[in-house]
Design a protein around this motif. Structure first.
Motif, PDB file in Angstrom:
ATOM      1  N   LYS A  81     -35.381  43.439 -30.081  1.00  0.00           N
ATOM      2  CA  LYS A  81     -36.987  43.166 -29.771  1.00  0.00           C
ATOM      3  C   LYS A  81     -36.851  41.950 -29.427  1.00  0.00           C
ATOM      4  O   LYS A  81     -37.877  41.388 -28.472  1.00  0.00           O
ATOM      5  CB  LYS A  81     -37.520  43.675 -31.034  1.00  0.00           C
ATOM      6  CG  LYS A  81     -37.865  45.103 -31.062  1.00  0.00           C
ATOM      7  CD  LYS A  81     -38.616  45.644 -32.370  1.00  0.00           C
ATOM      8  CE  LYS A  81     -38.650  46.972 -32.387  1.00  0.00           C
ATOM      9  NZ  LYS A  81     -39.164  47.606 -33.545  1.00  0.00           N
ATOM     10  N   MET A  82     -36.331  41.068 -30.241  1.00  0.00           N
ATOM     11  CA  MET A  82     -36.211  39.479 -30.062  1.00  0.00           C
ATOM     12  C   MET A  82     -35.952  38.994 -28.825  1.00  0.00           C
ATOM     13  O   MET A  82     -36.476  38.268 -28.019  1.00  0.00           O
ATOM     14  CB  MET A  82     -35.625  38.560 -31.035  1.00  0.00           C
ATOM     15  CG  MET A  82     -36.072  38.907 -32.490  1.00  0.00           C
ATOM     16  SD  MET A  82     -34.861  38.178 -33.916  1.00  0.00           S
ATOM     17  CE  MET A  82     -34.951  36.396 -33.329  1.00  0.00           C
ATOM     18  N   VAL A  83     -34.893  39.580 -28.199  1.00  0.00           N
ATOM     19  CA  VAL A  83     -34.428  39.372 -27.019  1.00  0.00           C
ATOM     20  C   VAL A  83     -35.406  39.748 -25.844  1.00  0.00           C
ATOM     21  O   VAL A  83     -35.780  39.101 -24.760  1.00  0.00           O
ATOM     22  CB  VAL A  83     -33.017  39.811 -26.658  1.00  0.00           C
ATOM     23  CG1 VAL A  83     -32.695  39.758 -25.175  1.00  0.00           C
ATOM     24  CG2 VAL A  83     -31.988  39.379 -27.491  1.00  0.00           C
ATOM     25  N   LEU A  84     -35.581  40.912 -25.818  1.00  0.00           N
ATOM     26  CA  LEU A  84     -36.710  41.880 -24.794  1.00  0.00           C
ATOM     27  C   LEU A  84     -37.990  41.098 -24.837  1.00  0.00           C
ATOM     28  O   LEU A  84     -38.884  40.937 -23.868  1.00  0.00           O
ATOM     29  CB  LEU A  84     -36.781  43.079 -25.189  1.00  0.00           C
ATOM     30  CG  LEU A  84     -35.441  43.775 -24.929  1.00  0.00           C
ATOM     31  CD1 LEU A  84     -35.513  45.337 -25.339  1.00  0.00           C
ATOM     32  CD2 LEU A  84     -35.146  43.888 -23.536  1.00  0.00           C
ATOM     33  N   ASP A  85     -38.515  40.646 -25.977  1.00  0.00           N
ATOM     34  CA  ASP A  85     -39.784  39.985 -25.988  1.00  0.00           C
ATOM     35  C   ASP A  85     -39.685  38.553 -24.974  1.00  0.00           C
ATOM     36  O   ASP A  85     -40.725  38.128 -24.950  1.00  0.00           O
ATOM     37  CB  ASP A  85     -40.267  39.387 -27.491  1.00  0.00           C
ATOM     38  CG  ASP A  85     -40.689  40.840 -28.233  1.00  0.00           C
ATOM     39  OD1 ASP A  85     -41.022  41.651 -27.699  1.00  0.00           O
ATOM     40  OD2 ASP A  85     -40.957  40.460 -29.301  1.00  0.00           O
ATOM     41  N   LYS A  86     -38.510  38.184 -24.977  1.00  0.00           N
ATOM     42  CA  LYS A  86     -38.276  36.657 -24.080  1.00  0.00           C
ATOM     43  C   LYS A  86     -37.967  37.276 -22.707  1.00  0.00           C
ATOM     44  O   LYS A  86     -37.673  36.367 -21.740  1.00  0.00           O
ATOM     45  CB  LYS A  86     -37.121  36.098 -24.656  1.00  0.00           C
ATOM     46  CG  LYS A  86     -37.291  35.504 -26.072  1.00  0.00           C
ATOM     47  CD  LYS A  86     -38.387  34.477 -25.925  1.00  0.00           C
ATOM     48  CE  LYS A  86     -38.688  33.437 -27.366  1.00  0.00           C
ATOM     49  NZ  LYS A  86     -39.695  32.741 -27.232  1.00  0.00           N
ATOM     50  N   LEU A 110     -40.415  49.988 -25.202  1.00  0.00           N
ATOM     51  CA  LEU A 110     -39.574  49.247 -24.101  1.00  0.00           C
ATOM     52  C   LEU A 110     -40.458  48.691 -22.920  1.00  0.00           C
ATOM     53  O   LEU A 110     -41.253  49.791 -22.182  1.00  0.00           O
ATOM     54  CB  LEU A 110     -38.555  50.001 -23.719  1.00  0.00           C
ATOM     55  CG  LEU A 110     -37.148  49.285 -23.070  1.00  0.00           C
ATOM     56  CD1 LEU A 110     -36.602  48.493 -24.389  1.00  0.00           C
ATOM     57  CD2 LEU A 110     -36.336  50.395 -22.517  1.00  0.00           C
ATOM     58  N   PRO A 111     -40.629  47.352 -22.804  1.00  0.00           N
ATOM     59  CA  PRO A 111     -41.452  46.796 -21.566  1.00  0.00           C
ATOM     60  C   PRO A 111     -40.851  47.606 -20.370  1.00  0.00           C
ATOM     61  O   PRO A 111     -39.675  47.546 -20.204  1.00  0.00           O
ATOM     62  CB  PRO A 111     -41.186  45.499 -21.787  1.00  0.00           C
ATOM     63  CG  PRO A 111     -40.685  45.171 -23.244  1.00  0.00           C
ATOM     64  CD  PRO A 111     -40.104  46.347 -23.904  1.00  0.00           C
ATOM     65  N   SER A 280     -34.280  48.499 -15.385  1.00  0.00           N
ATOM     66  CA  SER A 280     -33.234  49.675 -15.484  1.00  0.00           C
ATOM     67  C   SER A 280     -32.834  49.598 -16.957  1.00  0.00           C
ATOM     68  O   SER A 280     -32.734  48.727 -17.666  1.00  0.00           O
ATOM     69  CB  SER A 280     -31.889  49.452 -14.758  1.00  0.00           C
ATOM     70  OG  SER A 280     -31.323  48.119 -15.106  1.00  0.00           O
ATOM     71  N   VAL A 281     -32.583  51.182 -17.199  1.00  0.00           N
ATOM     72  CA  VAL A 281     -31.868  51.189 -18.754  1.00  0.00           C
ATOM     73  C   VAL A 281     -30.905  52.229 -18.417  1.00  0.00           C
ATOM     74  O   VAL A 281     -31.018  53.089 -17.748  1.00  0.00           O
ATOM     75  CB  VAL A 281     -32.872  52.221 -19.571  1.00  0.00           C
ATOM     76  CG1 VAL A 281     -32.526  52.696 -20.876  1.00  0.00           C
ATOM     77  CG2 VAL A 281     -34.365  51.368 -19.594  1.00  0.00           C
TER      78      VAL A 281
END
Length: 304
Positions: A81-86, A110-111, A280-281
């Motif tokens: 979450k810390m990474v994806l928030d950036k 997930l954004p 992409s996921v």
């Protein structure tokens, strides 16, 4: 513009990632490699351009093109979450986490613009990729049964369970090759101990999948055996060979697979995803949810 990759976690598997990243840096695929671990002693002597003991500090001080999280499963989602928030592309080691409810919430929130690759590196193995080709289908026919074997002389790591650690690749491989959700399967055999687990699953299609995994064994075995309507295939990860056998039991051919590293191929896939810049996921969200739920139900020691 230079490409800087951040690696979080420098344990046994994290060091394997570090070795691959060092190779990619030497080949010009990335320009800068920075690593993070909460234990400063672990960072001593590593071949990195910079080291950190805090993910937050690493993200504040570096212009990162992407981040890999290679830490214990119970830490995955908080760090992710810390990474994806950036809005940074993320390579997250498998499994997604040790808690299905938390994984379900994470994926639901997930954004939309996320780039997320979960580390099922066997999806990048040359032999298993060949199972997706027309030539393989012609030789084997429709896949009816997949058996995954992983027996290792290594001792069980502290806190590890045979299903959520050794069998996590088995579960993904079975679901992938059979194109079936794990949760649709009926368990027809299950055995579990501190060091070993064996399972067999039957799907409504009549297809079956099985795995046999264990630590502290007398030998090393890493195999995927596939039975189809026309023949069989045996992929040996140890000898790097694929053997094709026809329906009468005659060996049609034994093929030496290239000594390419699945982990290297996984990193090239992630770097391609970063370069493309498209959300992409991988694997897809439905597959990640299916495996998370299956592990939650079937691993007696899985966190809940």
């Amino acid at each position: 513009m230079s490409t800087t990759i951040g690696l979080v976690g420098c344990g046994r598997w994290g060091l394997n990632h570090l070795s691959v990243l060092s190779t990619l840096r030497s080949r010009g695929f990335i320009d800068r490699l920075v690593v993070c671990d909460i234990n400063p002693t672990t960072l001593t002597g590593l071949e990195a351009d910079q080291t950190y003991t805090s993910l937050q500090a690493m993200m504040e001080h570096e212009h990162l093109a992407g981040v890999a999280i290679v830490t214990p499963p119970e830490t995955h989602l908080k760090l992710a979450k810390m990474v994806l928030d950036k809005n940074l592309p993320l390579l997250l080691e498998k499994p997604l986490s040790d808690n299905h409810a938390a994984s379900k919430t994470f994926l639901a929130e997930l954004p939309n613009d996320s780039i997320l690759v979960v580390g099922y590196l066997l999806r990048h193995h040359e032999g298993l990729l060949q199972t997706q080709t027309a030539a393989f289908a012609k030789a084997i026919g429709s896949i009816r049964d997949v058996v995954y074997t992983r027996r290792t002389q290594r001792m069980r790591p502290n806190g590890a369970t045979p299903i959520s650690t050794l069998a996590v690749h088995a579960a993904d491989t079975i679901a992938w090759l059979l194109a079936q959700p794990l949760m649709d399967g009926e368990i027809v055999h299950a055995a579990h101990s501190e060091n070993a687990a064996s399972w067999r699953i039957r799907f409504p299609t009549g297809q079956t999948g099985a795995f046999d995994v264990a630590w502290a064994t007398s030998d090393e075995r890493r195999l995927v055996e596939i039975e189809g309507t026309r023949g069989r295939a045996r992929i040996d990860f140890g000898s790097h060979e694929m053997t094709i056998i026809d329906s009468s039991g005659v060996v049609v051919r034994t093929e030496r697979l290239a000594d390419s590293e699945p982990l290297l191929a996984e990193w090239l896939h992630f770097l391609d995803s970063i370069k493309a810049g498209l959300p992409s996921v991988f694997p897809d969200i439905d597959r990640l949810l299916d495996q998370s739920e299956w592990l939650d139900i079937n691993d007696p020691e899985n966190g809940r």
